[in-house]
Design an enzyme around this catalytic site. Structure first.
Site, PDB file in Angstrom:
ATOM      1  N   ALA A  34      28.327  10.641  58.967  1.00 32.54           N
ATOM      2  CA  ALA A  34      28.171   9.179  58.937  1.00 32.54           C
ATOM      3  C   ALA A  34      27.534   8.798  57.598  1.00 32.54           C
ATOM      4  O   ALA A  34      26.527   8.089  57.538  1.00 32.54           O
ATOM      5  CB  ALA A  34      27.356   8.683  60.127  1.00 32.54           C
ATOM      6  N   HIS A  39      22.965   9.009  51.357  1.00 37.98           N
ATOM      7  CA  HIS A  39      23.438  10.395  51.189  1.00 37.98           C
ATOM      8  C   HIS A  39      24.058  10.576  49.796  1.00 37.98           C
ATOM      9  O   HIS A  39      23.873  11.618  49.165  1.00 37.98           O
ATOM     10  CB  HIS A  39      24.510  10.720  52.229  1.00 37.98           C
ATOM     11  CG  HIS A  39      24.034  10.686  53.649  1.00 37.98           C
ATOM     12  ND1 HIS A  39      24.382   9.680  54.523  1.00 37.98           N
ATOM     13  CD2 HIS A  39      23.237  11.526  54.352  1.00 37.98           C
ATOM     14  CE1 HIS A  39      23.833   9.916  55.700  1.00 37.98           C
ATOM     15  NE2 HIS A  39      23.124  11.024  55.622  1.00 37.98           N
ATOM     16  N   LYS A 151      13.447   8.822  53.145  1.00 33.15           N
ATOM     17  CA  LYS A 151      13.570   7.956  54.332  1.00 33.15           C
ATOM     18  C   LYS A 151      13.020   8.685  55.565  1.00 33.15           C
ATOM     19  O   LYS A 151      12.347   8.109  56.402  1.00 33.15           O
ATOM     20  CB  LYS A 151      15.040   7.581  54.494  1.00 33.15           C
ATOM     21  CG  LYS A 151      15.466   7.142  55.871  1.00 33.15           C
ATOM     22  CD  LYS A 151      15.218   5.691  56.071  1.00 33.15           C
ATOM     23  CE  LYS A 151      15.673   5.132  57.386  1.00 33.15           C
ATOM     24  NZ  LYS A 151      16.034   6.028  58.434  1.00 33.15           N
ATOM     25  N   VAL A 178      17.049   4.786  49.822  1.00 33.86           N
ATOM     26  CA  VAL A 178      17.916   3.751  49.247  1.00 33.86           C
ATOM     27  C   VAL A 178      17.870   2.563  50.202  1.00 33.86           C
ATOM     28  O   VAL A 178      18.002   2.732  51.421  1.00 33.86           O
ATOM     29  CB  VAL A 178      19.367   4.269  49.082  1.00 33.86           C
ATOM     30  CG1 VAL A 178      20.269   3.172  48.531  1.00 33.86           C
ATOM     31  CG2 VAL A 178      19.384   5.492  48.170  1.00 33.86           C
ATOM     32  N   ARG A 189      22.178   4.770  61.593  1.00 30.04           N
ATOM     33  CA  ARG A 189      21.957   4.007  62.833  1.00 30.04           C
ATOM     34  C   ARG A 189      22.119   2.505  62.638  1.00 30.04           C
ATOM     35  O   ARG A 189      22.343   1.779  63.607  1.00 30.04           O
ATOM     36  CB  ARG A 189      20.563   4.286  63.400  1.00 30.04           C
ATOM     37  CG  ARG A 189      20.419   5.700  63.913  1.00 30.04           C
ATOM     38  CD  ARG A 189      18.987   6.029  64.253  1.00 30.04           C
ATOM     39  NE  ARG A 189      18.845   7.470  64.441  1.00 30.04           N
ATOM     40  CZ  ARG A 189      18.870   8.088  65.616  1.00 30.04           C
ATOM     41  NH1 ARG A 189      19.008   7.395  66.705  1.00 30.04           N
ATOM     42  NH2 ARG A 189      18.751   9.394  65.693  1.00 30.04           N
TER      43      ARG A 189
END
Ligand code: PAF
Length: 293
Positions: A34, A39, A151, A178, A189
């Site tokens: 996802a 990423h 994060k 980010v 999510r």
């Protein structure tokens, strides 16, 4: 060009054997898929620092304390491969469950201390699952560097502790969170929120940044934290699982003269959101003023 999708350890070994023989540095970006801009920032950093980059994509059952959450976790392999295409990744490693945890697998890696509070307290077993799978993925990929987002701050500290304690021959490279234009930290999510919820969610970093400012100007932590928790509840976050000021490395009590971190987990529309930011405590802070946090 799409990166080759590798599903077996034998196939991955064939690649990494050749890369290592040629003296090439391998970097790994562990993910559960996802993929989003967060990423991609890890991938870009890995590309800049390594000769070969492997992105792993494995939705790790052992780190979900709730089977429904595991079942609902987005699985978007085709889209992930397409998103990575422009980034020159050398392999997308998508192992099966049996490849990662062969039948009879009986080993758990558990990092005491830093795994305990916050996420650890609200998601029992979560960090054992993370520590176990990242150890396996480090060994499978034989990477020299691994890239993790800030994060998931507590996860980053757990992995750092694990690597130091087990003398694993890999360097952990932390990469900044980010954020979207409205400040919300990117997360897989977020896509589960309605348009209204997504707009509301931006209040979470807003409260965090306001609170950090107050603490840096000398507000006493305990009442400032209580007020901020109440503000989140008023803004529709329910429940607010935690909003805490902690030591940035150990996640224990904040200490004068050491980097501190604000960390939050709160639910909105049935979606669990987490975030964290650094706080520079005033030089006048003392153990007893902070101890009340
Ligand atoms: O941060 C994640 O996506 C996961 O916890 C990780 C590090 C890939 C382990 O499954």
């Amino acid at each position: 060009m799409n990166a080759p999708i590798i599903r077996s350890l034998d196939a991955l070994d064939a690649l990494t054997d050749a890369w290592r023989a040629a003296g090439q540095r391998i970097g790994v970006v562990p993910t559960m898929g996802a993929l989003h801009e967060g990423h991609l920032s890890l991938v870009q950093r890995a590309k800049a620092e390594c000769d070969r980059v492997i992105v792993t994509l494995f939705v790790n059952p052992r780190q979900f304390n709730n089977p429904e959450d595991f079942a609902r976790y987005p699985r978007t392999e085709q889209a992930d491969a397409a998103i990575l295409a422009p980034y020159g990744v050398d392999a997308l490693f998508v192992p099966t469950g049996d490849e990662v945890y062969p039948p009879g697998h009986a080993t758990t890696v558990s990092v005491a201390g830093v795994s305990g509070p916050l996420e650890g307290a609200h998601r029992p077993g979560h960090f054992d699952g993370v520590a176990t799978v990242v150890t396996i993925l480090f060994n499978m990929t034989r990477a020299e560097r691994a890239y993790f987002g800030e994060k998931d701050w507590q996860q980053l500290q757990v992995v750092r502790r694990l690597v130091a304690d087990l003398h694993l021959p890999i360097r952990i490279v932390p990469c900044p969170s980010v954020r979207a234009g409205d400040g919300l930290a990117l997360s897989s999510r977020n896509q589960r929120l309605s348009a209204k919820g997504r707009a509301q969610a931006a209040a979470l970093p807003g409260v965090l940044f306001d609170l950090a400012g107050r603490l840096e100007r000398g507000a006493t932590p305990a009442p400032a934290l209580a007020e901020a928790r109440a503000r989140l509840a008023d803004l529709g976050f329910a429940p607010v699982e935690y909003l805490e000021l902690r030591d940035g490395d150990t996640l224990g009590d904040p200490l004068p003269g050491r980097p501190a971190r604000l960390l939050v987990a709160a639910w909105l529309e049935g979606v669990r959101l987490i975030d964290n930011i650094p706080v520079t405590l005033p030089q006048t802070a003392t153990r007893s003023s902070l101890g009340a946090a």
